[in-house]
Design a protein around this motif. Structure first.
Motif, PDB file in Angstrom:
ATOM      1  N   ALA A 246      -3.345   4.763   5.687  1.00  0.00           N
ATOM      2  CA  ALA A 246      -3.755   5.209   4.355  1.00  0.00           C
ATOM      3  C   ALA A 246      -5.172   5.766   4.408  1.00  0.00           C
ATOM      4  N   GLU A 247      -6.033   5.082   5.152  1.00  0.00           N
ATOM      5  CA  GLU A 247      -7.413   5.539   5.249  1.00  0.00           C
ATOM      6  C   GLU A 247      -7.513   6.863   6.003  1.00  0.00           C
TER       7      GLU A 247
ATOM      8  N   TRP B 154     -10.462  -0.720  -1.598  1.00  0.00           N
ATOM      9  CA  TRP B 154      -9.832   0.549  -1.968  1.00  0.00           C
ATOM     10  C   TRP B 154     -10.223   0.886  -3.398  1.00  0.00           C
TER      11      TRP B 154
ATOM     12  N   TYR C 239     -16.887   1.416   1.809  1.00  0.00           N
ATOM     13  CA  TYR C 239     -17.553   0.380   2.617  1.00  0.00           C
ATOM     14  C   TYR C 239     -18.971   0.183   2.108  1.00  0.00           C
TER      15      TYR C 239
ATOM     16  N   TYR D 295     -15.484   9.750   4.707  1.00  0.00           N
ATOM     17  CA  TYR D 295     -15.844  11.157   4.773  1.00  0.00           C
ATOM     18  C   TYR D 295     -17.262  11.377   4.243  1.00  0.00           C
TER      19      TYR D 295
ATOM     20  N   TYR E  10     -17.339   6.058   1.086  1.00  0.00           N
ATOM     21  CA  TYR E  10     -16.098   6.145   1.856  1.00  0.00           C
ATOM     22  C   TYR E  10     -16.369   6.977   3.102  1.00  0.00           C
TER      23      TYR E  10
ATOM     24  N   ASP F 129      -9.653  14.643   2.699  1.00  0.00           N
ATOM     25  CA  ASP F 129     -11.050  14.886   2.315  1.00  0.00           C
ATOM     26  C   ASP F 129     -11.674  15.966   3.197  1.00  0.00           C
ATOM     27  N   THR F 130     -11.466  15.811   4.527  1.00  0.00           N
ATOM     28  CA  THR F 130     -12.075  16.760   5.462  1.00  0.00           C
ATOM     29  C   THR F 130     -11.502  18.153   5.244  1.00  0.00           C
TER      30      THR F 130
ATOM     31  N   SER G 133      -6.394   9.694   3.764  1.00  0.00           N
ATOM     32  CA  SER G 133      -7.393  10.084   2.767  1.00  0.00           C
ATOM     33  C   SER G 133      -8.547  10.833   3.437  1.00  0.00           C
ATOM     34  N   THR G 134      -8.907  10.413   4.663  1.00  0.00           N
ATOM     35  CA  THR G 134      -9.985  11.111   5.377  1.00  0.00           C
ATOM     36  C   THR G 134      -9.581  12.524   5.769  1.00  0.00           C
TER      37      THR G 134
ATOM     38  N   PRO H 298      -6.630   7.612  -3.376  1.00  0.00           N
ATOM     39  CA  PRO H 298      -7.274   6.340  -3.034  1.00  0.00           C
ATOM     40  C   PRO H 298      -8.221   6.503  -1.849  1.00  0.00           C
ATOM     41  N   ARG H 299      -9.387   5.855  -1.940  1.00  0.00           N
ATOM     42  CA  ARG H 299     -10.355   5.918  -0.846  1.00  0.00           C
ATOM     43  C   ARG H 299     -10.883   4.534  -0.581  1.00  0.00           C
ATOM     44  N   ARG H 300     -11.141   4.306   0.678  1.00  0.00           N
ATOM     45  CA  ARG H 300     -11.657   2.989   1.037  1.00  0.00           C
ATOM     46  C   ARG H 300     -13.181   3.062   1.098  1.00  0.00           C
TER      47      ARG H 300
END
Lengths: 121, 337
Positions: free
Chosen positions: B25-26, A72, A83, A37, A35, B33-34, B29-30, A79-81
Motif C-alpha cells: 500500500a505504501e 495511515w 512518519y 514522497y 509521508y 505520488d512520484t 502511494s509512493t 491514503p498515505r503513511r
C-alpha cells in the motif's frame, strides 16, 4: 588501478560514508510528520538525494527500533503513511546532533592538518 | 496503471507475508505520488512510457522486495553459522566414524567381511543426507529467528591460549613419512614375493598371501599418506584443512588395516588356527608344516595394534579439529600425542 576500478572503489566508499549519515538526515526532517514522497523531496531540496529503495526500508527499520511512529492518513486524494519522531526518536536525534557536531569538528581538524601536510610536501 | 498493479503484484511475491499488504500500500502511494510529481498532473493522465520509466528507476521487483528484508535473506544466517559449522563437523565425523566402527565391529565379531566399494558408496551417500538434515534443521531455526546465546561474560585477555609449537608441523616426521612410505611402496610393488617372513633364522621363507591380495588398497593408503606429508611439509603449519586431510587419510588407513586384519583372520581360520594358542600347539606339534601360522599370527597382531593406534590417533585428531574450529586458535601442547 585503472579508471573503472578506481570509480568502483570510490563509489563504494562514498556510499558507505553516506549510509552513515542517512539515519541522522532522515530523523532531522521528521520533527513534524511527513509521508515518504514528501520526505524525499524535502531532503532533495536541501541537497541530499536519497533512493526510494533505501528510504522506505530505513523508515521501517527506524520505526521498528521505536525511533519513529507512523500512521495511515486517508484524508488526502489517496491514503498515505505519515512518519514522525517518537519521544525516544526526538531524544536520540538531540544526542546524535551533538555527536555529529563534535565529529565534524574533529574531522575538519584532521582533514585540515592532512591538507597542510600535503602542501608542505 | 496496469503496469503498476503488475509491478506491485510481483514485488508482493517476494515480500514476507507479515508486512506484505502494508508495504505494498505504501509503495503504491509512493509510486503514484512520484508519478504525479513528474507529470505535474493526475496519475490517470500518465502514459505507459512514463510509468515504465518510473518503474525502471525503482528497480526490479525482487530487488525492491529484498531491500525490505533488512539484513538479507539467509538459509542459515551469520548468527547461526558458527554453530552450524561446529555441529556439521561433529555430525560428519560421527556419521562417518560410526559407520566405519560398526563395520569393523561387524567384521570382527559378526564375521561379516568388509565390502570395500559398497562401504565407500554407503559412507559417501550418508554425507549429503546428514548435511541435508542439518541444513533443514538450521533453516527452521533461522525461519523462527532463533539466536544462539553466546557466552558474553567479562573477557580477560590473559585467558587467551598461548601459542605453542604444536601449531607447526614437525618436519622430521613428515620427511620420515615420505621416505618410509616411498620405500615401503617400492618394496611391496617390486618384490611382492618377498613380503613375508623366515619362520626361524636360516629357515624357509614364507610369503604372506594376504598382503599381496590387498596390495591395491595398501598402495592407495600409502600414496594418500605420502601426499598428506608432502602437503603438511609445504604448509608447515597445522591448518583446519591439514587436520581434515589427516583425518581422511587416517580413515582410509583404518579401512585398509581392517581389511588386512580381517584377511589374516580369514586365512588363519581357514588353516585351523583361529586363535593364538592353537597356532602355537600346531607349531610345536609339527614346526616344519606349520611355520607360517605363528608368523601370520604376528602379522595379525601387528595390524591389530596399528589399527588400534590409528583409531585413537584419529579420535584425537577429530577432537583437535573440533577444538580448533571452536576456539579458532592453536591447541595446547598437552593435546599433542
Amino acid at each position: 588501478m585503472n579508471e573503472t576500478e578506481f570509480s568502483d572503489l570510490y563509489t563504494n566508499l562514498t556510499q558507505e560514508l553516506r549510509r552513515g549519515v542517512l539515519v541522522l538526515a532522515t530523523l532531522s526532517q521528521l520533527r513534524e510528520a511527513k509521508y515518504g514522497y514528501a520526505l524525499i523531496n524535502s531532503l532533495a531540496e536541501r541537497g541530499l538525494e536519497i533512493d526510494q529503495g533505501t528510504l522506505y526500508p530505513l523508515l521501517r527499520r527506524l520505526e521498528s527500533q521505536g525511533l519513529l511512529e507512523s500512521a495511515w492518513n486517508v484524508e488526502g486524494s489517496r491514503p498515505r503513511r505519515y512518519y514522525a519522531l517518537s519521544p525516544l526518536g526526538a531524544r536520540v536525534l538531540d544526542a546524535l546532533c551533538a555527536d555529529w557536531r563534535s565529529l565534524t569538528g574533529i574531522m575538519d581538524n584532521l582533514l585540515e592538518s592532512s591538507s597542510n601536510h600535503k602542501e608542505k610536501i | 496503471m496496469n503496469l503498476i498493479d503488475r509491478y506491485l503484484h510481483e514485488v508482493g511475491r517476494y515480500l514476507p507475508r507479515k508486512n506484505r499488504a502494508d508495504i505494498l500500500a505504501e509503495l503504491r502511494s509512493t509510486l503514484i505520488d512520484t508519478l504525479e510529481g513528474r507529470i505535474q498532473g493526475p496519475a490517470s493522465g500518465a502514459s505507459e512510457e512514463d510509468v515504465a520509466a518510473l518503474l525502471k528507476e525503482f528497480g526490479p521487483p525482487q530487488k525492491v522486495a529484498a531491500s525490505y528484508s533488512g539484513q538479507g535473506q539467509y538459509l542459515v544466517g551469520p548468527a547461526l553459522y558458527p554453530l552450524f559449522r561446529l555441529i556439521a563437523g561433529i555430525v560428519l565425523a560421527s556419521v562417518v566414524g560410526a559407520q566405519l566402527l560398526a563395520l569393523v565391529v561387524l567384521d570382527l565379531v559378526g564375521g561379516q567381511p568388509i565390502q570395500p566399494w559398497e562401504t565407500l558408496a554407503k559412507v559417501l551417500n550418508s554425507i549429503p543426507a546428514a548435511i541435508g538434515w542439518l541444513v533443514i534443521t538450521f533453516a527452521i531455526l533461522q525461519w523462527f529467528d532463533v539466536r544462539p546465546e553466546l557466552d558474553e561474560g567479562p573477557w580477560d585477555p590473559r585467558s587467551l591460549p598461548e601459542v605453542k609449537e604444536t601449531e607447526t608441523v614437525k618436519r622430521g616426521e613428515c620427511i620420515f613419512g615420505i621416505v618410509g612410505g616411498t620405500l615401503l611402496l617400492a618394496f611391496l610393488n617390486f618384490f611382492p614375493e618377498r613380503v613375508g617372513f623366515f619362520s626361524f633364522p636360516g629357515g624357509p621363507f614364507f610369503a604372506n598371501p594376504v598382503i599381496v591380495q590387498y596390495l591395491t588398497w595398501i598402495n592407495l593408503a600409502l600414496l594418500a599418506g605420502i601426499a598428506l606429508n608432502i602437503y603438511l611439509l609445504w604448509r608447515s603449519r597445522w591448518t583446519t584443512a591439514g587436520r581434515l586431510a589427516r583425518i581422511v587419510v587416517n580413515v582410509i588407513s583404518i579401512f585398509v588395516l581392517a581389511l588386512l586384519f580381517q584377511g589374516h583372520n580369514a586365512w588363519l581360520a581357514e588353516h585351523g588356527a583361529g586363535n593364538f594358542l592353537s597356532s602355537v600347539e600346531m607349531f610345536s606339534a609339527d614346526p616344519a608344516a606349520n611355520a607360517g601360522l605363528v608368523g601370520m599370527q604376528a602379522f595379525r597382531l601387528a595390524f591389530g595394534i596399528a589399527l588400534l593406534v590409528l583409531i585413537i590417533d584419529t579420535a584425537a585428531q577429530i577432537f583437535r579439529l573440533v577444538r580448533s574450529v571452536l576456539i579458532g586458535g592453536p591447541t595446547p601442547e598437552t593435546l599433542e600425542a
